[in-house]
Design a protein around this motif. Structure first.
Motif, PDB file in Angstrom:
ATOM      1  N   ARG A 106       1.069  -0.998  -0.056  1.00  0.00           N
ATOM      2  CA  ARG A 106       0.150  -0.054   0.155  1.00  0.00           C
ATOM      3  C   ARG A 106       0.823   1.576  -0.250  1.00  0.00           C
ATOM      4  O   ARG A 106       2.327   1.690   0.105  1.00  0.00           O
ATOM      5  CB  ARG A 106      -0.965  -0.170   1.034  1.00  0.00           C
ATOM      6  CG  ARG A 106      -2.018  -1.270   1.316  1.00  0.00           C
ATOM      7  CD  ARG A 106      -3.292  -1.355   2.719  1.00  0.00           C
ATOM      8  NE  ARG A 106      -2.739  -0.472   3.567  1.00  0.00           N
ATOM      9  CZ  ARG A 106      -2.844  -1.020   5.279  1.00  0.00           C
ATOM     10  NH1 ARG A 106      -4.548  -0.555   4.914  1.00  0.00           N
ATOM     11  NH2 ARG A 106      -2.585  -0.259   5.451  1.00  0.00           N
ATOM     12  N   VAL A 107       0.307   2.354  -0.602  1.00  0.00           N
ATOM     13  CA  VAL A 107       1.279   3.641  -1.207  1.00  0.00           C
ATOM     14  C   VAL A 107       0.144   4.597   0.172  1.00  0.00           C
ATOM     15  O   VAL A 107      -1.352   4.877  -0.031  1.00  0.00           O
ATOM     16  CB  VAL A 107       1.688   3.737  -2.103  1.00  0.00           C
ATOM     17  CG1 VAL A 107       1.994   5.187  -2.346  1.00  0.00           C
ATOM     18  CG2 VAL A 107       2.087   2.752  -2.554  1.00  0.00           C
ATOM     19  N   PHE A 108       0.571   5.314   1.039  1.00  0.00           N
ATOM     20  CA  PHE A 108       0.279   6.437   1.731  1.00  0.00           C
ATOM     21  C   PHE A 108       0.618   8.009   1.513  1.00  0.00           C
ATOM     22  O   PHE A 108       1.345   7.665   0.476  1.00  0.00           O
ATOM     23  CB  PHE A 108       0.107   6.494   3.120  1.00  0.00           C
ATOM     24  CG  PHE A 108       0.187   4.900   3.909  1.00  0.00           C
ATOM     25  CD1 PHE A 108      -1.213   4.639   4.199  1.00  0.00           C
ATOM     26  CD2 PHE A 108       1.269   4.115   3.946  1.00  0.00           C
ATOM     27  CE1 PHE A 108      -1.818   3.626   4.757  1.00  0.00           C
ATOM     28  CE2 PHE A 108       0.707   2.545   4.213  1.00  0.00           C
ATOM     29  CZ  PHE A 108      -1.020   2.535   4.680  1.00  0.00           C
ATOM     30  N   ALA A 109      -0.989   8.650   1.717  1.00  0.00           N
ATOM     31  CA  ALA A 109      -0.068  10.333   0.194  1.00  0.00           C
ATOM     32  C   ALA A 109      -0.807  10.642   1.490  1.00  0.00           C
ATOM     33  O   ALA A 109      -1.873  10.573   2.623  1.00  0.00           O
ATOM     34  CB  ALA A 109      -0.514  10.578  -0.471  1.00  0.00           C
ATOM     35  N   ALA A 110      -0.927  12.313   2.147  1.00  0.00           N
ATOM     36  CA  ALA A 110      -1.859  13.021   2.533  1.00  0.00           C
ATOM     37  C   ALA A 110      -3.011  13.729   1.497  1.00  0.00           C
ATOM     38  O   ALA A 110      -2.934  13.512   0.616  1.00  0.00           O
ATOM     39  CB  ALA A 110      -0.740  13.795   2.483  1.00  0.00           C
ATOM     40  N   GLY A 111      -3.965  13.587   2.625  1.00  0.00           N
ATOM     41  CA  GLY A 111      -5.113  14.266   1.902  1.00  0.00           C
ATOM     42  C   GLY A 111      -5.378  15.450   1.864  1.00  0.00           C
ATOM     43  O   GLY A 111      -4.795  16.172   1.895  1.00  0.00           O
ATOM     44  N   PRO A 112      -6.262  15.952   1.282  1.00  0.00           N
ATOM     45  CA  PRO A 112      -6.827  17.289   0.776  1.00  0.00           C
ATOM     46  C   PRO A 112      -6.552  17.643   2.485  1.00  0.00           C
ATOM     47  O   PRO A 112      -6.566  19.373   2.056  1.00  0.00           O
ATOM     48  CB  PRO A 112      -8.342  17.327   0.173  1.00  0.00           C
ATOM     49  CG  PRO A 112      -8.616  15.785  -0.317  1.00  0.00           C
ATOM     50  CD  PRO A 112      -7.274  15.068   0.215  1.00  0.00           C
ATOM     51  N   ALA A 113      -7.447  16.764   3.455  1.00  0.00           N
ATOM     52  CA  ALA A 113      -7.618  18.123   4.230  1.00  0.00           C
ATOM     53  C   ALA A 113      -6.379  17.676   5.463  1.00  0.00           C
ATOM     54  O   ALA A 113      -6.195  17.874   6.702  1.00  0.00           O
ATOM     55  CB  ALA A 113      -8.900  17.353   5.284  1.00  0.00           C
ATOM     56  N   GLY A 114      -5.268  17.337   4.772  1.00  0.00           N
ATOM     57  CA  GLY A 114      -3.892  16.586   5.397  1.00  0.00           C
ATOM     58  C   GLY A 114      -3.935  15.897   6.197  1.00  0.00           C
ATOM     59  O   GLY A 114      -2.871  15.510   6.969  1.00  0.00           O
ATOM     60  N   ASP A 115      -4.341  14.519   6.316  1.00  0.00           N
ATOM     61  CA  ASP A 115      -4.927  13.137   7.123  1.00  0.00           C
ATOM     62  C   ASP A 115      -4.381  12.448   6.509  1.00  0.00           C
ATOM     63  O   ASP A 115      -3.614  12.390   4.817  1.00  0.00           O
ATOM     64  CB  ASP A 115      -6.648  13.514   7.409  1.00  0.00           C
ATOM     65  CG  ASP A 115      -7.241  12.394   5.293  1.00  0.00           C
ATOM     66  OD1 ASP A 115      -6.670  13.853   4.693  1.00  0.00           O
ATOM     67  OD2 ASP A 115      -8.254  12.835   5.309  1.00  0.00           O
ATOM     68  N   VAL A 116      -3.968  11.651   6.630  1.00  0.00           N
ATOM     69  CA  VAL A 116      -3.032  10.483   5.576  1.00  0.00           C
ATOM     70  C   VAL A 116      -4.154   9.381   5.174  1.00  0.00           C
ATOM     71  O   VAL A 116      -4.892   8.823   5.528  1.00  0.00           O
ATOM     72  CB  VAL A 116      -2.096   9.634   6.735  1.00  0.00           C
ATOM     73  CG1 VAL A 116      -1.063   8.574   6.282  1.00  0.00           C
ATOM     74  CG2 VAL A 116      -0.744  10.376   7.069  1.00  0.00           C
ATOM     75  N   VAL A 117      -3.588   9.028   3.767  1.00  0.00           N
ATOM     76  CA  VAL A 117      -4.717   8.149   3.251  1.00  0.00           C
ATOM     77  C   VAL A 117      -4.014   7.323   2.313  1.00  0.00           C
ATOM     78  O   VAL A 117      -2.933   7.479   1.701  1.00  0.00           O
ATOM     79  CB  VAL A 117      -6.092   9.106   2.452  1.00  0.00           C
ATOM     80  CG1 VAL A 117      -6.728   9.917   2.742  1.00  0.00           C
ATOM     81  CG2 VAL A 117      -5.023   9.564   1.932  1.00  0.00           C
ATOM     82  N   ALA A 118      -4.631   6.240   2.586  1.00  0.00           N
ATOM     83  CA  ALA A 118      -3.968   5.016   1.829  1.00  0.00           C
ATOM     84  C   ALA A 118      -5.104   5.017  -0.040  1.00  0.00           C
ATOM     85  O   ALA A 118      -5.452   5.096  -0.140  1.00  0.00           O
ATOM     86  CB  ALA A 118      -4.277   3.632   2.001  1.00  0.00           C
ATOM     87  N   VAL A 119      -3.235   4.884  -0.968  1.00  0.00           N
ATOM     88  CA  VAL A 119      -3.753   5.025  -2.668  1.00  0.00           C
ATOM     89  C   VAL A 119      -3.163   3.755  -2.991  1.00  0.00           C
ATOM     90  O   VAL A 119      -2.358   2.896  -2.521  1.00  0.00           O
ATOM     91  CB  VAL A 119      -3.552   6.822  -3.118  1.00  0.00           C
ATOM     92  CG1 VAL A 119      -4.558   7.825  -2.231  1.00  0.00           C
ATOM     93  CG2 VAL A 119      -2.037   6.332  -3.463  1.00  0.00           C
TER      94      VAL A 119
END
Length: 149
Positions: A106-119
């Motif tokens: 899994r890859v993680f990134a910063a979401g639009p609200a600054g949260d960490v999301v899996a993509v």
């Protein structure tokens, strides 16, 4: 015919290997070439045994290696073959584990609200749609408006 099928009696195996049957008996006693045994305890040689008998004869006559040396050479060749087989097994297992890890990584990134999301690999987090621009009563574009109190 399978190379390990015990089909030749000692006289046939000796003829195929170009040796005397007594030589085959001696090699069996020394553990150089050990054939299978039939129900009546008679020796049964496989095509692989015949090839080994020829190799023992070649090492003895052409290379001048004594029987103890030949036995050690054959043992080391068996050990090398077993180790190569094990390396192939471990390599295949490593490839399977690595491929499974790559598929499940899994890859993680910063979401639009600054949260960490899996993509998914190669994807970016989805941004929310931008709100339509707002215009004030005079028709001017409103860039910032203080929050309501």
């Amino acid at each position: 015919m399978h190379p390990d099928a015990a089909v030749f009696v000692i006289s046939v195996a000796a003829e195929l290997a170009g040796m005397h049957p007594q030589t085959l008996r001696q090699y069996d006693r020394l553990g150089l070439v050990s054939p299978s045994r039939a129900s009546g305890r008679g020796r049964r040689y496989s095509p692989r045994n015949v090839v080994m008998l020829r190799e023992v004869q070649r090492l003895s006559q052409e290379e001048g290696v004594n029987l103890a040396g030949i036995k050690r050479i054959l043992e080391l060749e068996d050990q090398v073959n077993a180790l190569q087989s094990r390396v192939e097994e471990l390599s295949a297992e490593l490839t399977r584990v690595y491929d499974a890890l790559q598929r499940s990584r899994r890859v993680f990134a910063a979401g639009p609200a600054g949260d960490v999301v899996a993509v998914e690999r190669g994807q970016r987090p989805q941004r929310p749609a931008r709100p339509a621009p707002t215009f004030g009563p005079s028709g001017a574009l409103v860039v910032w408006r203080p929050p309501p109190r």
